[in-house]
Design a protein around this motif. Sequence first.
Motif, PDB file in Angstrom:
ATOM      1  N   TYR A 175       0.832  -1.139   0.142  1.00  0.00           N
ATOM      2  CA  TYR A 175      -0.013  -0.007  -0.010  1.00  0.00           C
ATOM      3  C   TYR A 175       0.830   1.175  -0.035  1.00  0.00           C
ATOM      4  CZ  TYR A 175      -4.381  -2.359   0.784  1.00  0.00           C
ATOM      5  OH  TYR A 175      -5.558  -3.215   1.011  1.00  0.00           O
ATOM      6  N   LYS A 176       0.483   2.180  -0.723  1.00  0.00           N
ATOM      7  CA  LYS A 176       1.102   3.492  -0.809  1.00  0.00           C
ATOM      8  C   LYS A 176       0.278   4.531  -1.155  1.00  0.00           C
ATOM      9  CE  LYS A 176       4.522   6.499  -0.955  1.00  0.00           C
ATOM     10  NZ  LYS A 176       5.493   6.805   0.157  1.00  0.00           N
ATOM     11  N   ALA A 177       0.395   5.589  -0.061  1.00  0.00           N
ATOM     12  CA  ALA A 177      -0.183   6.774  -0.495  1.00  0.00           C
ATOM     13  C   ALA A 177       0.610   8.042  -0.456  1.00  0.00           C
ATOM     14  CB  ALA A 177      -1.487   7.029   0.502  1.00  0.00           C
ATOM     15  N   PHE A 178       0.139   9.030  -1.491  1.00  0.00           N
ATOM     16  CA  PHE A 178       0.978  10.368  -1.331  1.00  0.00           C
ATOM     17  C   PHE A 178      -0.072  11.427  -0.790  1.00  0.00           C
ATOM     18  CE2 PHE A 178       3.357   8.241  -4.735  1.00  0.00           C
ATOM     19  CZ  PHE A 178       4.856   8.421  -4.322  1.00  0.00           C
ATOM     20  N   GLY A 179       0.262  11.521   0.345  1.00  0.00           N
ATOM     21  CA  GLY A 179      -1.051  12.440   0.901  1.00  0.00           C
ATOM     22  C   GLY A 179      -2.306  12.086   0.807  1.00  0.00           C
ATOM     23  N   GLN A 180      -3.345  12.343   0.269  1.00  0.00           N
ATOM     24  CA  GLN A 180      -4.470  11.898   0.262  1.00  0.00           C
ATOM     25  C   GLN A 180      -4.634  10.929  -1.026  1.00  0.00           C
ATOM     26  OE1 GLN A 180      -7.168  12.895   2.245  1.00  0.00           O
ATOM     27  NE2 GLN A 180      -5.653  13.286   3.345  1.00  0.00           N
ATOM     28  N   ASN A 181      -3.592  11.134  -1.685  1.00  0.00           N
ATOM     29  CA  ASN A 181      -3.607  10.176  -3.189  1.00  0.00           C
ATOM     30  C   ASN A 181      -3.068   8.855  -2.925  1.00  0.00           C
ATOM     31  OD1 ASN A 181      -3.926   9.600  -5.989  1.00  0.00           O
ATOM     32  ND2 ASN A 181      -2.270  11.078  -6.615  1.00  0.00           N
ATOM     33  N   LYS A 182      -4.197   7.978  -2.897  1.00  0.00           N
ATOM     34  CA  LYS A 182      -3.877   6.475  -2.612  1.00  0.00           C
ATOM     35  C   LYS A 182      -3.318   5.930  -4.137  1.00  0.00           C
ATOM     36  CE  LYS A 182      -7.265   5.541   0.994  1.00  0.00           C
ATOM     37  NZ  LYS A 182      -8.589   5.804   0.943  1.00  0.00           N
ATOM     38  N   VAL A 183      -2.124   5.362  -4.208  1.00  0.00           N
ATOM     39  CA  VAL A 183      -1.498   4.976  -5.371  1.00  0.00           C
ATOM     40  C   VAL A 183      -1.533   3.711  -5.520  1.00  0.00           C
ATOM     41  CG1 VAL A 183       0.379   5.309  -6.885  1.00  0.00           C
ATOM     42  CG2 VAL A 183      -0.346   7.372  -5.608  1.00  0.00           C
ATOM     43  N   LEU A 184      -1.206   2.980  -4.483  1.00  0.00           N
ATOM     44  CA  LEU A 184      -1.165   1.532  -4.279  1.00  0.00           C
ATOM     45  C   LEU A 184      -1.872   0.897  -3.457  1.00  0.00           C
ATOM     46  CD1 LEU A 184       2.828   0.751  -4.893  1.00  0.00           C
ATOM     47  CD2 LEU A 184       1.146   1.209  -6.722  1.00  0.00           C
ATOM     48  N   GLU A 185      -2.597   0.117  -3.893  1.00  0.00           N
ATOM     49  CA  GLU A 185      -3.727  -0.465  -2.682  1.00  0.00           C
ATOM     50  C   GLU A 185      -3.623  -2.026  -2.829  1.00  0.00           C
ATOM     51  OE1 GLU A 185      -7.615   2.228  -2.225  1.00  0.00           O
ATOM     52  OE2 GLU A 185      -6.898   2.276  -4.533  1.00  0.00           O
ATOM     53  N   GLY A 186      -2.792  -2.500  -2.210  1.00  0.00           N
ATOM     54  CA  GLY A 186      -2.782  -4.029  -2.153  1.00  0.00           C
ATOM     55  C   GLY A 186      -2.087  -4.770  -3.323  1.00  0.00           C
ATOM     56  N   VAL A 187      -0.863  -4.229  -3.827  1.00  0.00           N
ATOM     57  CA  VAL A 187      -0.351  -5.106  -4.978  1.00  0.00           C
ATOM     58  C   VAL A 187       0.464  -6.166  -4.452  1.00  0.00           C
ATOM     59  CG1 VAL A 187       1.571  -4.529  -6.642  1.00  0.00           C
ATOM     60  CG2 VAL A 187      -0.188  -2.743  -6.091  1.00  0.00           C
ATOM     61  N   GLN A 188       0.297  -7.260  -5.319  1.00  0.00           N
ATOM     62  CA  GLN A 188       1.309  -8.400  -5.124  1.00  0.00           C
ATOM     63  C   GLN A 188       2.032  -8.549  -6.399  1.00  0.00           C
ATOM     64  OE1 GLN A 188       0.145  -9.810  -2.516  1.00  0.00           O
ATOM     65  NE2 GLN A 188      -1.952  -9.080  -2.564  1.00  0.00           N
ATOM     66  N   PHE A 189       3.406  -8.834  -5.941  1.00  0.00           N
ATOM     67  CA  PHE A 189       4.293  -8.924  -7.265  1.00  0.00           C
ATOM     68  C   PHE A 189       5.483  -9.924  -7.023  1.00  0.00           C
ATOM     69  CE2 PHE A 189       8.120  -7.238  -9.834  1.00  0.00           C
ATOM     70  CZ  PHE A 189       7.647  -7.632 -10.896  1.00  0.00           C
ATOM     71  N   SER A 190       5.773 -10.777  -7.992  1.00  0.00           N
ATOM     72  CA  SER A 190       6.981 -11.673  -7.696  1.00  0.00           C
ATOM     73  C   SER A 190       7.879 -11.935  -8.735  1.00  0.00           C
ATOM     74  CB  SER A 190       6.499 -13.212  -7.163  1.00  0.00           C
ATOM     75  OG  SER A 190       5.757 -13.649  -8.124  1.00  0.00           O
ATOM     76  N   LEU A 191       9.096 -12.007  -8.576  1.00  0.00           N
ATOM     77  CA  LEU A 191       9.949 -11.786  -9.571  1.00  0.00           C
ATOM     78  C   LEU A 191      11.059 -13.309  -9.112  1.00  0.00           C
ATOM     79  CD1 LEU A 191      11.172 -10.539 -11.778  1.00  0.00           C
ATOM     80  CD2 LEU A 191      12.736  -9.122 -10.325  1.00  0.00           C
ATOM     81  N   GLU A 192      11.207 -13.992 -10.157  1.00  0.00           N
ATOM     82  CA  GLU A 192      11.737 -15.155 -10.085  1.00  0.00           C
ATOM     83  C   GLU A 192      13.344 -14.990 -10.674  1.00  0.00           C
ATOM     84  OE1 GLU A 192      11.023 -17.877  -8.430  1.00  0.00           O
ATOM     85  OE2 GLU A 192       8.987 -17.233  -8.168  1.00  0.00           O
ATOM     86  N   ALA A 193      14.214 -15.708 -10.229  1.00  0.00           N
ATOM     87  CA  ALA A 193      15.623 -15.666 -10.746  1.00  0.00           C
ATOM     88  C   ALA A 193      15.606 -16.114 -12.246  1.00  0.00           C
ATOM     89  CB  ALA A 193      16.641 -16.487 -10.260  1.00  0.00           C
ATOM     90  N   GLY A 194      16.244 -15.172 -13.275  1.00  0.00           N
ATOM     91  CA  GLY A 194      16.424 -15.527 -14.662  1.00  0.00           C
ATOM     92  C   GLY A 194      15.145 -15.254 -15.457  1.00  0.00           C
ATOM     93  N   GLU A 195      13.919 -14.507 -14.898  1.00  0.00           N
ATOM     94  CA  GLU A 195      13.083 -14.294 -15.683  1.00  0.00           C
ATOM     95  C   GLU A 195      12.830 -12.952 -16.250  1.00  0.00           C
ATOM     96  OE1 GLU A 195       8.908 -14.508 -14.226  1.00  0.00           O
ATOM     97  OE2 GLU A 195       9.284 -13.560 -12.439  1.00  0.00           O
TER      98      GLU A 195
END
Lengths: 314, 493
Positions: free
Chosen positions: B9-29
């Motif tokens: 989650y991330k907000a800049f002031g009142q501006n909610k920019v990220l709301e529950g992001v999932q992200f994964s990165l594997e080696a070599g992809e």
Amino acid sequence: MKLEATGKSGIWQKFGPLLALILLFIVITVLNPSFMEPNNILNLLRQTSINALIAFGMTFIILTGGIDLSVGSILALSSALMAGMMVSGLDPILAILVGVLLGTLMGVINGILVSKGKMAPFIVTLATMTIFRGLTLVYTDGKPITGIGDSELFQMLGRGYFLGLPVPAVVMIIAFFILWFLLHKTSFGRKTYAIGGNEKASRISGIKVDRVKVAIYGLAGTMAAIAGAILTSRLNSAQPTAGQSYEMDAIAAVVLGGTSLSGGKGRLFGTLVGVLIIGTLNNGMNLLGVSSFYQQVVKGAVILVAVLLDRKKS
Amino acid sequence: MQIEMKNIYKAFGQNKVLEGVQFSLEAGEVHALMGENGAGKSTLMNILTGLHKHDQGTIEINGKETSFKDSKEAEEAGMAFIRQELNIWPEMTVLENLFIGREMVNAFGVLRNKQMKARANEIFKMLNISLPFDKEAGLCSVGEQQMIEIAKALMTDAEVIIMDEPTAALTDREIEKLFEVMKGLTKKGVSLVYISHRMEEIFAICDRITVMRDGKTVDTKRIKDTTFDEVVQKMVGRELEDRFPHREAHLGEVVLDVKGLTKKGLFEDIHFAVRKGEIVGVAGLMGAGRTEIMRALFGVDQIDSGEITVEGKKVSIRKPTDAVRYGLAFITENRKEEGLILDFSVRENIGLPNLKSFAPSGLVKTEDEKKFAEMMIKRLHVKTSSTETIIGNLSGGNQQKVVIAKWIGTSPKVLIMDEPTRGIDVGAKREIYELMNELTERGIAIIMVSSELPEIVGMSDRILVVHEGKIAGELKKQEVTQEKIMALATGGN
Ligand SMILES: Nc1ncnc2c1ncn2[C@@H]1O[C@H](COP(=O)(O)OP(=O)(O)OP(=O)(O)O)[C@@H](O)[C@H]1O
Ligand SMILES: [Mg+2]
């Protein structure tokens, strides 16, 4: 709706200098209550007016990312020219008008050298500072010009009162409102900020960058000459060394008021506060009997602290 | 390196920019990150690399919870980030830029120029770049600057490289080379995050794709298991019509006629004419001189010789203000340096070239300006919380939309667009194409410089191909193919 950039740090940016000024007022009053007496406050306003007029013009220049070191010399030269014209019998009001216009012209020369000549403002105005000062010395032969008559109107300018306020302070207040309007409400002001923010993009957006710059340096020259007229009237003479190092006080006031030396950011109200901080320091330390040597040390330290705070918030 | 970002989650002031992001990165992809302008892609990567701090959520690296204090720490941990907004020191040389903050020095702190040059040479060879090391970086084209950034990242021997729209300013050939290098890297176990709005590239190079919408992860899939249409649909949340709107040109008389335009060393004897209501595409390889021609035409740079005629009258354009006076408008390829005042609000940026109409007497009518800005924001779907938002805080694509909005208001006779849709998402691209159609309906002539061949082919009524500073050929809409353009652009015929 407001984002980070205009959030907390924005409030500090807006009110930080004002807060510092109020604090300064309180501290000095506690140390010496006579500071707050109406007479002293009026005195303070009169003392600050000359620096204020110069600093207002300087604000425009610094907003474009420039600097003007020659304002003190412009003040001296136009003051000498005014006095000279009055001595030779020209109507004082006319003399002031012509003198101020000559100040404008000196500023315009700076502006042309900076924009058309594509030279760094620091270098250009360092050179014209010396040239204008030299011309003043030549014109006055290094001696004060006195005997400039006793026109009441002219005496009023530096020493009179209007509605209970010293006339220089009234001039300062009027100038502030006019320039505030110019900077914050007109397209000229918008262009001033735009040039300081990104000169290349401004050019491509069709802004006549050179013309705006010439106008701004001209404005700074005008303001310095008006300050010169007030000083001439106050001293009832023109001094060849008048205005020396005034550019430093003006730059200090602009910076204290939160305007960024790299341009694009700042407000005229900040400069007014900056001028008052410097004025209050001078006036207060005099009242408190601080030696003038120490006064310089304190002033320098205050500027450093202010700029440091400015860095911290961004 | 294996990375797992959970519930960010991330907000800049009142501006909610990220709301529950999932992200994964594997080696070599190679992992694609897609989403509309302002979806939060760059922000997510800024969080991963320590530039911003997330409000909630966890980041695990190789199974261990980690959070970098700043970008330097992330860099030391083996991450390199090629940012969307290039970080070039324009006054410094190419070589100095490559090693900024990482200069090689001997025991006495003296720069080891020879070693640095050797190292830079290696990387340049790998990427097939030929750029003089002592050239001032500010004099390099945007594409060249982009290559410098890529080279810089490759030099760090990072285990994870994040590329935020690296190809927006590159030509097909350079992109191919870059892809080769990327494949080589993954073989060595390096993981890559690849942010782009170009669908073809994503499908050509990536192993997995994560689609984001409005600050949330919509889905992560293997590229093999998804399609072009599915991705677009997930990105915009609806079906999208054709990529290019139908275009029917109504050509009027010639508005702009250019003859014998020459600037030594850059371009020579350029001649073309543009009619009212026409879109002329200008294609060519990077460095062919397309941008330089437009800059000279607009008076940013001076020409050595040549003749420009606007509406039948010979004009002399020596500076941009002249060009604006004769009814030209210029959307530059470099929005940060030449397009926007980053400290200004969206409204003020849009208002800048239009000050004449918002301030006829010198007094700025803020209300009018605001209304106009609001209209443009709506028209171009600019994602911003208000007209007063500082433009530097918008996402890259949304900044680009503002650059376009800025000029449309001036009602120019000739609109020059240099890479107008760079960094803009598929949905918004179509908006811009529609707008171009609408403008030409109103009789405005458009010159569009673009490195995206589909766009050139899809939108132009006529195409000029520039090769090594000369017009190599002109193609009509009916006869044009991407192959024909490439043949002319590379010097064949
Ligand atoms: N420093 C900041 N302050 C305030 N808001 C910000 C800041 N950085 C980003 N934003 C906002 O966060 C949102 C997401 O921006 P981000 O740059 O992550 O988008 P993006 O997905 O990378 O878009 P694009 O494709 O246009 O590059 C935008 O609405 C933007 O205005
Ligand atoms: Mg982005």
